[in-house]
Design a protein around this motif. Sequence first.
Motif, PDB file in Angstrom:
ATOM      1  N   TRP A 150      37.986 -43.516  -0.491  1.00  0.00           N
ATOM      2  CA  TRP A 150      37.161 -44.386   0.334  1.00  0.00           C
ATOM      3  C   TRP A 150      36.125 -43.606   1.123  1.00  0.00           C
ATOM      4  CZ3 TRP A 150      37.119 -49.411  -0.485  1.00  0.00           C
ATOM      5  CH2 TRP A 150      38.219 -49.994  -1.101  1.00  0.00           C
ATOM      6  N   ASP A 151      36.402 -42.357   1.434  1.00  0.00           N
ATOM      7  CA  ASP A 151      35.415 -41.549   2.152  1.00  0.00           C
ATOM      8  C   ASP A 151      34.194 -41.272   1.277  1.00  0.00           C
ATOM      9  OD1 ASP A 151      36.937 -40.077   0.408  1.00  0.00           O
ATOM     10  OD2 ASP A 151      37.049 -38.280   1.682  1.00  0.00           O
ATOM     11  N   ILE A 152      34.449 -40.972  -0.002  1.00  0.00           N
ATOM     12  CA  ILE A 152      33.320 -40.762  -0.918  1.00  0.00           C
ATOM     13  C   ILE A 152      32.591 -42.073  -1.170  1.00  0.00           C
ATOM     14  CG2 ILE A 152      32.658 -39.994  -3.221  1.00  0.00           C
ATOM     15  CD1 ILE A 152      34.987 -38.094  -3.240  1.00  0.00           C
ATOM     16  N   PHE A 153      33.322 -43.176  -1.268  1.00  0.00           N
ATOM     17  CA  PHE A 153      32.683 -44.474  -1.491  1.00  0.00           C
ATOM     18  C   PHE A 153      31.761 -44.836  -0.326  1.00  0.00           C
ATOM     19  CE2 PHE A 153      32.756 -49.077  -0.734  1.00  0.00           C
ATOM     20  CZ  PHE A 153      32.158 -49.511  -1.904  1.00  0.00           C
ATOM     21  N   THR A 154      32.240 -44.624   0.888  1.00  0.00           N
ATOM     22  CA  THR A 154      31.416 -44.932   2.066  1.00  0.00           C
ATOM     23  C   THR A 154      30.167 -44.061   2.097  1.00  0.00           C
ATOM     24  OG1 THR A 154      33.415 -45.530   3.281  1.00  0.00           O
ATOM     25  CG2 THR A 154      31.424 -45.117   4.566  1.00  0.00           C
ATOM     26  N   SER A 155      30.342 -42.778   1.775  1.00  0.00           N
ATOM     27  CA  SER A 155      29.191 -41.882   1.752  1.00  0.00           C
ATOM     28  C   SER A 155      28.203 -42.268   0.661  1.00  0.00           C
ATOM     29  CB  SER A 155      29.666 -40.438   1.543  1.00  0.00           C
ATOM     30  OG  SER A 155      28.570 -39.560   1.423  1.00  0.00           O
ATOM     31  N   ALA A 156      28.705 -42.644  -0.516  1.00  0.00           N
ATOM     32  CA  ALA A 156      27.819 -43.032  -1.620  1.00  0.00           C
ATOM     33  C   ALA A 156      27.038 -44.297  -1.282  1.00  0.00           C
ATOM     34  CB  ALA A 156      28.634 -43.224  -2.897  1.00  0.00           C
ATOM     35  N   VAL A 157      27.702 -45.268  -0.651  1.00  0.00           N
ATOM     36  CA  VAL A 157      27.001 -46.497  -0.255  1.00  0.00           C
ATOM     37  C   VAL A 157      25.938 -46.192   0.795  1.00  0.00           C
ATOM     38  CG1 VAL A 157      27.289 -48.729   0.871  1.00  0.00           C
ATOM     39  CG2 VAL A 157      28.919 -47.998  -0.870  1.00  0.00           C
ATOM     40  N   GLY A 158      26.264 -45.311   1.747  1.00  0.00           N
ATOM     41  CA  GLY A 158      25.288 -44.951   2.767  1.00  0.00           C
ATOM     42  C   GLY A 158      24.060 -44.275   2.190  1.00  0.00           C
ATOM     43  N   HIS A 159      24.263 -43.395   1.207  1.00  0.00           N
ATOM     44  CA  HIS A 159      23.121 -42.743   0.564  1.00  0.00           C
ATOM     45  C   HIS A 159      22.343 -43.698  -0.332  1.00  0.00           C
ATOM     46  CE1 HIS A 159      25.163 -39.041   1.832  1.00  0.00           C
ATOM     47  NE2 HIS A 159      24.033 -38.417   1.583  1.00  0.00           N
ATOM     48  N   LEU A 160      23.011 -44.750  -0.809  1.00  0.00           N
ATOM     49  CA  LEU A 160      22.387 -45.652  -1.775  1.00  0.00           C
ATOM     50  C   LEU A 160      21.551 -46.736  -1.124  1.00  0.00           C
ATOM     51  CD1 LEU A 160      22.254 -46.558  -4.785  1.00  0.00           C
ATOM     52  CD2 LEU A 160      24.363 -47.831  -4.378  1.00  0.00           C
ATOM     53  N   ILE A 161      21.915 -47.163   0.064  1.00  0.00           N
ATOM     54  CA  ILE A 161      21.347 -48.383   0.612  1.00  0.00           C
ATOM     55  C   ILE A 161      19.860 -48.247   0.940  1.00  0.00           C
ATOM     56  CG2 ILE A 161      21.977 -47.875   3.015  1.00  0.00           C
ATOM     57  CD1 ILE A 161      22.200 -51.285   1.198  1.00  0.00           C
ATOM     58  N   THR A 162      19.434 -47.099   1.506  1.00  0.00           N
ATOM     59  CA  THR A 162      18.021 -46.964   1.898  1.00  0.00           C
ATOM     60  C   THR A 162      17.088 -46.938   0.700  1.00  0.00           C
ATOM     61  OG1 THR A 162      18.706 -45.785   3.884  1.00  0.00           O
ATOM     62  CG2 THR A 162      16.392 -45.634   3.271  1.00  0.00           C
ATOM     63  N   PRO A 163      17.292 -46.072  -0.308  1.00  0.00           N
ATOM     64  CA  PRO A 163      16.382 -46.135  -1.473  1.00  0.00           C
ATOM     65  C   PRO A 163      16.460 -47.454  -2.219  1.00  0.00           C
ATOM     66  CG  PRO A 163      18.209 -44.626  -1.886  1.00  0.00           C
ATOM     67  CD  PRO A 163      18.249 -44.964  -0.432  1.00  0.00           C
ATOM     68  N   ALA A 164      17.638 -48.090  -2.235  1.00  0.00           N
ATOM     69  CA  ALA A 164      17.738 -49.384  -2.910  1.00  0.00           C
ATOM     70  C   ALA A 164      16.915 -50.447  -2.188  1.00  0.00           C
ATOM     71  CB  ALA A 164      19.199 -49.813  -3.005  1.00  0.00           C
ATOM     72  N   LEU A 165      16.959 -50.459  -0.859  1.00  0.00           N
ATOM     73  CA  LEU A 165      16.152 -51.411  -0.101  1.00  0.00           C
ATOM     74  C   LEU A 165      14.664 -51.151  -0.283  1.00  0.00           C
ATOM     75  CD1 LEU A 165      18.179 -51.711   3.232  1.00  0.00           C
ATOM     76  CD2 LEU A 165      17.798 -53.507   1.530  1.00  0.00           C
ATOM     77  N   VAL A 166      14.282 -49.882  -0.348  1.00  0.00           N
ATOM     78  CA  VAL A 166      12.867 -49.557  -0.568  1.00  0.00           C
ATOM     79  C   VAL A 166      12.413 -50.088  -1.919  1.00  0.00           C
ATOM     80  CG1 VAL A 166      11.271 -47.646  -0.950  1.00  0.00           C
ATOM     81  CG2 VAL A 166      12.859 -47.564   0.965  1.00  0.00           C
ATOM     82  N   LEU A 167      13.224 -49.864  -2.957  1.00  0.00           N
ATOM     83  CA  LEU A 167      12.869 -50.359  -4.279  1.00  0.00           C
ATOM     84  C   LEU A 167      12.882 -51.885  -4.338  1.00  0.00           C
ATOM     85  CD1 LEU A 167      14.722 -47.974  -6.771  1.00  0.00           C
ATOM     86  CD2 LEU A 167      12.264 -48.277  -6.530  1.00  0.00           C
ATOM     87  N   ALA A 168      13.780 -52.500  -3.573  1.00  0.00           N
ATOM     88  CA  ALA A 168      13.944 -53.947  -3.660  1.00  0.00           C
ATOM     89  C   ALA A 168      12.848 -54.710  -2.944  1.00  0.00           C
ATOM     90  CB  ALA A 168      15.303 -54.350  -3.072  1.00  0.00           C
ATOM     91  N   LEU A 169      12.120 -54.093  -2.018  1.00  0.00           N
ATOM     92  CA  LEU A 169      11.157 -54.841  -1.210  1.00  0.00           C
ATOM     93  C   LEU A 169      10.097 -55.508  -2.066  1.00  0.00           C
ATOM     94  CD1 LEU A 169      10.289 -55.611   1.638  1.00  0.00           C
ATOM     95  CD2 LEU A 169       8.842 -53.577   1.680  1.00  0.00           C
ATOM     96  N   TYR A 170       9.553 -54.803  -3.041  1.00  0.00           N
ATOM     97  CA  TYR A 170       8.527 -55.397  -3.910  1.00  0.00           C
ATOM     98  C   TYR A 170       9.112 -56.557  -4.706  1.00  0.00           C
ATOM     99  CZ  TYR A 170       5.261 -55.941  -7.777  1.00  0.00           C
ATOM    100  OH  TYR A 170       4.397 -56.463  -8.704  1.00  0.00           O
ATOM    101  N   THR A 171      10.307 -56.357  -5.259  1.00  0.00           N
ATOM    102  CA  THR A 171      10.917 -57.399  -6.080  1.00  0.00           C
ATOM    103  C   THR A 171      11.315 -58.608  -5.235  1.00  0.00           C
ATOM    104  OG1 THR A 171      11.800 -55.589  -7.421  1.00  0.00           O
ATOM    105  CG2 THR A 171      12.621 -57.792  -7.878  1.00  0.00           C
ATOM    106  N   ILE A 172      11.722 -58.385  -3.999  1.00  0.00           N
ATOM    107  CA  ILE A 172      12.040 -59.508  -3.108  1.00  0.00           C
ATOM    108  C   ILE A 172      10.803 -60.372  -2.896  1.00  0.00           C
ATOM    109  CG2 ILE A 172      12.646 -60.110  -0.729  1.00  0.00           C
ATOM    110  CD1 ILE A 172      14.519 -57.707  -0.722  1.00  0.00           C
ATOM    111  N   GLY A 173       9.668 -59.735  -2.603  1.00  0.00           N
ATOM    112  CA  GLY A 173       8.437 -60.493  -2.433  1.00  0.00           C
ATOM    113  C   GLY A 173       8.034 -61.245  -3.686  1.00  0.00           C
ATOM    114  N   LEU A 174       8.201 -60.595  -4.848  1.00  0.00           N
ATOM    115  CA  LEU A 174       7.851 -61.237  -6.110  1.00  0.00           C
ATOM    116  C   LEU A 174       8.750 -62.441  -6.386  1.00  0.00           C
ATOM    117  CD1 LEU A 174       5.849 -60.751  -8.482  1.00  0.00           C
ATOM    118  CD2 LEU A 174       7.717 -59.537  -9.625  1.00  0.00           C
TER     119      LEU A 174
END
Length: 360
Positions: free
Chosen positions: A217-241
Amino acid sequence: MPEKDVAVAAVPRPARRRRGVPPLARFLIRRILMALLLAWGITLVTFVLTNLVPGDPVAANLGQRALGDPAIVAQWRTEHGLDKPLWEQYALHLGGVVQGDLGMSQQSHRPVAEDLAEYVPATLELAGVAIAISLVLGVAFGVVAALRRDRLADHVLRVLSLVGISVPTFWLALVAFYVFFFRLQITPGSGRVDPALGAPPGVTGLQTVDALLAGRWDIFTSAVGHLITPALVLALYTIGLLTRFTRSAVLEVLGQDYVRAARAKGLPGRVILFRYVLRSALVPIITVAGLAFGSLLSGTVLVEAIFAWPGIGQYAYKSATSLDLPAVMGVGLVVGVVYLAINLIVDVLYGVIDPRVRLQ
């Protein structure tokens, strides 16, 4: 012939129903055969375009001293099959693709298939989370904007969707990394997981999934934390579309006669929305979502560079700069196959949602 027999013979017999292949099965078979044909076309196009790229792979991979020795140059070209005619090179490449052999990478000196098996899951994880966020928020915002047409919520969401489409992704990635990591320090740094924790045992290549399978669970929490910011950046354009497309699709369905008839019958608004409106509006939404996922998967180069995400975008960039032809063709083949798979899934969803599609 007796009159009774003539009357019986004149009566046409009912035609027997032929038990053929169900419409959905025929629909799927046609789409799969078309996908196989397009996959062959992808191998041909990637091979031709790669060999049309200006530059000499020999000069890009050999040093100046080795480049001046004709014997070394000839040996290098023979080892990599560059001394054969193009049609023979393509035949060897196609035969290797069929067997799962994409050649040897000239930069990593490993099979291209092994390199892609290492880099592709990282991009799939990033793009998968981004498209999931985009679908949830984009569809929800679009429905709200359509139901609140020409009201404050509609105007706000339309402005936000326009901003999401207009803002360059690489600039947003730089701003997000600087603000949330460097200044506020509320998000982790670059990479996929904290270096002190290390990667979980590799099963799927998706570190969030592998961490759950390993019970870390420690690695899972760390992986989610590293994943969320770039995923949100990529998702912003698609959310608007998706917000804009969902709004227009829902508004078009809301004006149909069967929706007005359902309202006249006194059906609850929730039933009308989910059973009538959203189901009819899903076809264009699924189309845009499928194209957006393909774009996310193949267009993450800058975001991966900013967040040091070891994905296929970084591998493609390094391969292109070093004229690593087998690696470039491998990346092009993977991206093309991903697009084919997404289009096939979208076609299947068309047939499931709208029976008229599979009956045509």
